[in-house]
Design a protein around this motif. Structure first.
Motif, PDB file in Angstrom:
ATOM      1  N   GLN A   9     -63.399-115.491  20.262  1.00  0.00           N
ATOM      2  CA  GLN A   9     -64.356-115.357  19.167  1.00  0.00           C
ATOM      3  C   GLN A   9     -63.623-115.170  17.840  1.00  0.00           C
ATOM      4  O   GLN A   9     -63.385-116.112  17.121  1.00  0.00           O
ATOM      5  CB  GLN A   9     -65.321-114.192  19.433  1.00  0.00           C
ATOM      6  N   VAL A  10     -63.222-113.931  17.547  1.00  0.00           N
ATOM      7  CA  VAL A  10     -62.556-113.663  16.264  1.00  0.00           C
ATOM      8  C   VAL A  10     -61.379-112.706  16.409  1.00  0.00           C
ATOM      9  O   VAL A  10     -60.267-112.975  15.966  1.00  0.00           O
ATOM     10  CB  VAL A  10     -63.546-113.051  15.241  1.00  0.00           C
ATOM     11  N   TYR A  11     -61.629-111.556  17.034  1.00  0.00           N
ATOM     12  CA  TYR A  11     -60.738-110.416  16.856  1.00  0.00           C
ATOM     13  C   TYR A  11     -59.685-110.194  17.938  1.00  0.00           C
ATOM     14  O   TYR A  11     -58.861-109.288  17.811  1.00  0.00           O
ATOM     15  CB  TYR A  11     -61.570-109.127  16.753  1.00  0.00           C
ATOM     16  N   SER A  12     -59.683-110.983  19.015  1.00  0.00           N
ATOM     17  CA  SER A  12     -58.731-110.719  20.096  1.00  0.00           C
ATOM     18  C   SER A  12     -57.269-110.729  19.638  1.00  0.00           C
ATOM     19  O   SER A  12     -56.466-109.922  20.149  1.00  0.00           O
ATOM     20  CB  SER A  12     -58.937-111.695  21.252  1.00  0.00           C
ATOM     21  N   PRO A  13     -56.851-111.579  18.674  1.00  0.00           N
ATOM     22  CA  PRO A  13     -55.459-111.476  18.222  1.00  0.00           C
ATOM     23  C   PRO A  13     -55.154-110.121  17.576  1.00  0.00           C
ATOM     24  O   PRO A  13     -54.030-109.629  17.644  1.00  0.00           O
ATOM     25  CB  PRO A  13     -55.328-112.607  17.199  1.00  0.00           C
ATOM     26  N   GLY A  66     -60.900-111.315   7.743  1.00  0.00           N
ATOM     27  CA  GLY A  66     -59.833-110.558   7.099  1.00  0.00           C
ATOM     28  C   GLY A  66     -58.471-110.774   7.698  1.00  0.00           C
ATOM     29  O   GLY A  66     -57.813-109.837   8.154  1.00  0.00           O
ATOM     30  N   GLY A  67     -58.012-111.992   7.739  1.00  0.00           N
ATOM     31  CA  GLY A  67     -56.683-112.310   8.248  1.00  0.00           C
ATOM     32  C   GLY A  67     -56.412-113.782   8.032  1.00  0.00           C
ATOM     33  O   GLY A  67     -57.293-114.536   7.621  1.00  0.00           O
ATOM     34  N   ALA A  68     -55.193-114.196   8.321  1.00  0.00           N
ATOM     35  CA  ALA A  68     -54.834-115.600   8.165  1.00  0.00           C
ATOM     36  C   ALA A  68     -55.322-116.404   9.365  1.00  0.00           C
ATOM     37  O   ALA A  68     -55.492-115.878  10.460  1.00  0.00           O
ATOM     38  CB  ALA A  68     -53.324-115.741   8.017  1.00  0.00           C
ATOM     39  N   SER A  69     -55.549-117.696   9.171  1.00  0.00           N
ATOM     40  CA  SER A  69     -55.943-118.583  10.258  1.00  0.00           C
ATOM     41  C   SER A  69     -54.827-118.669  11.287  1.00  0.00           C
ATOM     42  O   SER A  69     -53.655-118.850  10.945  1.00  0.00           O
ATOM     43  CB  SER A  69     -56.236-119.977   9.695  1.00  0.00           C
ATOM     44  N   LEU A  70     -55.184-118.522  12.570  1.00  0.00           N
ATOM     45  CA  LEU A  70     -54.180-118.597  13.637  1.00  0.00           C
ATOM     46  C   LEU A  70     -53.381-119.892  13.575  1.00  0.00           C
ATOM     47  O   LEU A  70     -52.175-119.911  13.829  1.00  0.00           O
ATOM     48  CB  LEU A  70     -54.854-118.495  15.017  1.00  0.00           C
ATOM     49  N   GLY A 111     -54.075 -95.592   5.923  1.00  0.00           N
ATOM     50  CA  GLY A 111     -54.316 -96.301   7.173  1.00  0.00           C
ATOM     51  C   GLY A 111     -54.759 -97.737   7.017  1.00  0.00           C
ATOM     52  O   GLY A 111     -54.915 -98.452   8.012  1.00  0.00           O
ATOM     53  N   GLU A 112     -54.963 -98.183   5.775  1.00  0.00           N
ATOM     54  CA  GLU A 112     -55.315 -99.586   5.542  1.00  0.00           C
ATOM     55  C   GLU A 112     -54.082-100.473   5.734  1.00  0.00           C
ATOM     56  O   GLU A 112     -52.945-100.058   5.502  1.00  0.00           O
ATOM     57  CB  GLU A 112     -55.852 -99.781   4.124  1.00  0.00           C
ATOM     58  N   LEU A 113     -54.302-101.703   6.148  1.00  0.00           N
ATOM     59  CA  LEU A 113     -53.221-102.662   6.286  1.00  0.00           C
ATOM     60  C   LEU A 113     -52.686-103.047   4.913  1.00  0.00           C
ATOM     61  O   LEU A 113     -53.452-103.319   3.992  1.00  0.00           O
ATOM     62  CB  LEU A 113     -53.738-103.911   7.013  1.00  0.00           C
ATOM     63  N   LYS A 114     -51.364-103.086   4.790  1.00  0.00           N
ATOM     64  CA  LYS A 114     -50.765-103.531   3.535  1.00  0.00           C
ATOM     65  C   LYS A 114     -50.879-105.050   3.394  1.00  0.00           C
ATOM     66  O   LYS A 114     -50.702-105.784   4.361  1.00  0.00           O
ATOM     67  CB  LYS A 114     -49.285-103.138   3.477  1.00  0.00           C
ATOM     68  N   ASN A 115     -51.180-105.494   2.202  1.00  0.00           N
ATOM     69  CA  ASN A 115     -51.208-106.922   1.869  1.00  0.00           C
ATOM     70  C   ASN A 115     -52.020-107.759   2.876  1.00  0.00           C
ATOM     71  O   ASN A 115     -51.524-108.757   3.400  1.00  0.00           O
ATOM     72  CB  ASN A 115     -49.787-107.473   1.794  1.00  0.00           C
ATOM     73  N   PRO A 116     -53.267-107.373   3.138  1.00  0.00           N
ATOM     74  CA  PRO A 116     -54.049-108.135   4.122  1.00  0.00           C
ATOM     75  C   PRO A 116     -54.430-109.518   3.612  1.00  0.00           C
ATOM     76  O   PRO A 116     -54.736-109.697   2.431  1.00  0.00           O
ATOM     77  CB  PRO A 116     -55.304-107.275   4.313  1.00  0.00           C
ATOM     78  N   ALA A 117     -54.374-110.479   4.489  1.00  0.00           N
ATOM     79  CA  ALA A 117     -54.795-111.836   4.137  1.00  0.00           C
ATOM     80  C   ALA A 117     -56.304-111.963   4.325  1.00  0.00           C
ATOM     81  O   ALA A 117     -56.946-111.110   4.953  1.00  0.00           O
ATOM     82  CB  ALA A 117     -54.072-112.846   5.013  1.00  0.00           C
ATOM     83  N   MET A 118     -56.876-113.021   3.782  1.00  0.00           N
ATOM     84  CA  MET A 118     -58.286-113.329   4.005  1.00  0.00           C
ATOM     85  C   MET A 118     -58.428-114.843   4.094  1.00  0.00           C
ATOM     86  O   MET A 118     -57.830-115.575   3.301  1.00  0.00           O
ATOM     87  CB  MET A 118     -59.169-112.797   2.882  1.00  0.00           C
ATOM     88  N   ARG A 166     -56.321 -99.524  10.344  1.00  0.00           N
ATOM     89  CA  ARG A 166     -57.114-100.747  10.378  1.00  0.00           C
ATOM     90  C   ARG A 166     -56.179-101.960  10.347  1.00  0.00           C
ATOM     91  O   ARG A 166     -55.215-102.004   9.590  1.00  0.00           O
ATOM     92  CB  ARG A 166     -58.063-100.790   9.173  1.00  0.00           C
ATOM     93  N   MET A 167     -56.519-102.983  11.151  1.00  0.00           N
ATOM     94  CA  MET A 167     -55.630-104.130  11.330  1.00  0.00           C
ATOM     95  C   MET A 167     -55.938-105.330  10.440  1.00  0.00           C
ATOM     96  O   MET A 167     -55.259-106.353  10.538  1.00  0.00           O
ATOM     97  CB  MET A 167     -55.686-104.597  12.797  1.00  0.00           C
ATOM     98  N   LEU A 168     -56.947-105.238   9.590  1.00  0.00           N
ATOM     99  CA  LEU A 168     -57.333-106.403   8.793  1.00  0.00           C
ATOM    100  C   LEU A 168     -57.971-105.964   7.482  1.00  0.00           C
ATOM    101  O   LEU A 168     -58.204-104.777   7.274  1.00  0.00           O
ATOM    102  CB  LEU A 168     -58.267-107.323   9.570  1.00  0.00           C
ATOM    103  N   ALA A 169     -58.252-106.916   6.620  1.00  0.00           N
ATOM    104  CA  ALA A 169     -58.841-106.610   5.313  1.00  0.00           C
ATOM    105  C   ALA A 169     -60.212-105.965   5.472  1.00  0.00           C
ATOM    106  O   ALA A 169     -60.950-106.274   6.414  1.00  0.00           O
ATOM    107  CB  ALA A 169     -58.952-107.886   4.481  1.00  0.00           C
TER     108      ALA A 169
END
Length: 382
Positions: free
Chosen positions: A311-315, A285-289, A361-368, A149-152
């Motif tokens: 939208q949201v997830y393309s990055p 579940g990630g940092a602002s671009l 499989g979880e992302l380490k240290n996910p931002a929000m 998984r790529m995000l929180a």
């Protein structure tokens, strides 16, 4: 010859030329590496799916421009895109189709409700899968070695929103609505349980579905309970009409909370830019671009290639594709059995994060990041 005919002829020639260039490039390669992508390309969530697919296509183009050699062979990457329409049955059918086609890896799916059953299919056929957007925590509890998984996940999103409602906004009474999907139900339950732990009163719990557009009776019931905030577990095709109806019922001072499913640029249009849009607080579940080192440049490139589609997830699909191929490069193989274990050792600096995975499989240290809407535009709160 008319001007219209000339323009059409030029456009056709351009398409033929680009197609010829791609074909030539593929023919020049010693091996074609096919990467599957699955998201809803039809139905009310199609704008999410197109955005995800765009991110993956952008990554494929960038990878092909590098002229990579893996396992002693010059490789050409192709995206094999499937539509699951946000439907679990169609999602598992798409997963089986990609297994049968023997693609080299999969990016997807978008929704938790399609990703969780599809993950079982990929596990059975030995295909690594990285989801850029499915956030239900259950996904990583099955012990599938090839699922990442790529995000929180929803535990972070739901809890973060409840803490903001209690600690920053000082709300005392909240209501819950969820769409009964794996995503909506899951994130709503986390918000509810955290809210109660923090001392907020949950005055109403209501349910809808991911096709509904009329929420007047639900909102009328919530209004009678004097809720100061409403958490909606679901996606923006429902959140938009809900915001309009909140305005119609005079709930103009009531906050709407939601996860990444409602946190889109399109929410403004779906809500008809209702006044209540300014009361939205949503979490991604990630940092602002805008705050990431290469985020603004990436977004500029995306917008030039796919105008008005972000939208949201393309990055995250972009990074997921890059992480998948990085594992192939480190393994010096495009065989899922060979490069798959290398995914667990990912250490890739992407657009969205430094991508490393936990053992499950979880992302380490996910931002929000929490967002609101100012003058109709999504704006980060942290």
């Amino acid at each position: 010859m008319t001007q219209r005919f000339v323009l059409r002829s030029v456009a056709a020639a351009t398409l033929l030329a680009s197609g010829f260039a791609a074909t030539t490039q593929a023919q020049a390669a010693d091996a074609v590496v096919r990467i599957g992508h699955v998201a809803p390309i039809s139905g009310p969530q199609a704008h999410f799916g197109r955005d995800n697919e765009n991110g993956a296509r952008m990554a494929i183009d960038d990878l092909n421009a590098q002229g990579l050699t893996i396992g002693g062979k010059k490789v050409h990457f192709e995206l094999v895109a499937e539509d699951d329409a946000a439907d679990p049955k169609q999602g598992t059918a798409a997963a089986q189709k990609l297994c049968d086609a023997k693609v080299n890896g999969v990016i997807g799916h978008l929704n938790s409700g399609t990703t969780i059953p599809a993950a079982k299919v990929y596990n059975q056929c030995g295909l690594p899968m990285i989801t850029p957007s499915a956030t239900n925590p259950e996904l990583t509890t099955f012990g599938y070695k090839g699922v990442f998984r790529m995000l929180a996940n929803d535990k972070a999103l739901g809890a973060g929103l409840a803490k903001y409602a209690s600690q920053t906004l000082k709300l005392k009474k909240v209501a819950i609505i969820d769409d009964r999907t794996a995503y909506g139900k899951g994130v709503a339950e986390v918000f509810r349980d955290t809210a109660r732990t923090l001392g907020m009163e949950v005055v109403s719990e209501q349910y809808t579905n991911d096709k509904a557009v009329d929420f007047m009776s639900i909102l009328t019931s919530i209004k009678s309970k004097k809720a100061e905030g409403i958490f909606f577990g679901g996606m923006d095709p429902q959140a938009g009409p809900m915001l309009r109806q909140m305005q119609q019922l005079g709930l103009t001072k009531v906050y709407m909370f939601g996860g990444d499913g409602i946190c889109t640029d399109k929410l403004k249009d779906l809500s008809s830019n209702a006044r209540t849009l300014g009361n939205v607080v949503c979490a991604v579940g990630g940092a602002s671009l805008d705050k990431l080192p290469s985020g603004k440049a990436w977004r500029t490139k995306y917008d030039a290639k796919f105008p008005n589609q972000f939208q949201v997830y393309s990055p995250y699909t972009y990074d997921a594709t890059m992480v998948l191929v990085d594992a192939m490069k480190r393994a010096n193989s495009v065989d899922p059995k060979v490069y798959g274990p290398k995914l667990a050792q990912a250490n890739y600096q992407g657009v969205t994060a430094k991508v490393q995975f936990e053992s499950n499989g979880e992302l380490k240290n996910p931002a929000m990041t929490l967002y609101t809407y100012k003058d109709g535009k999504k704006a980060a709160l942290n």
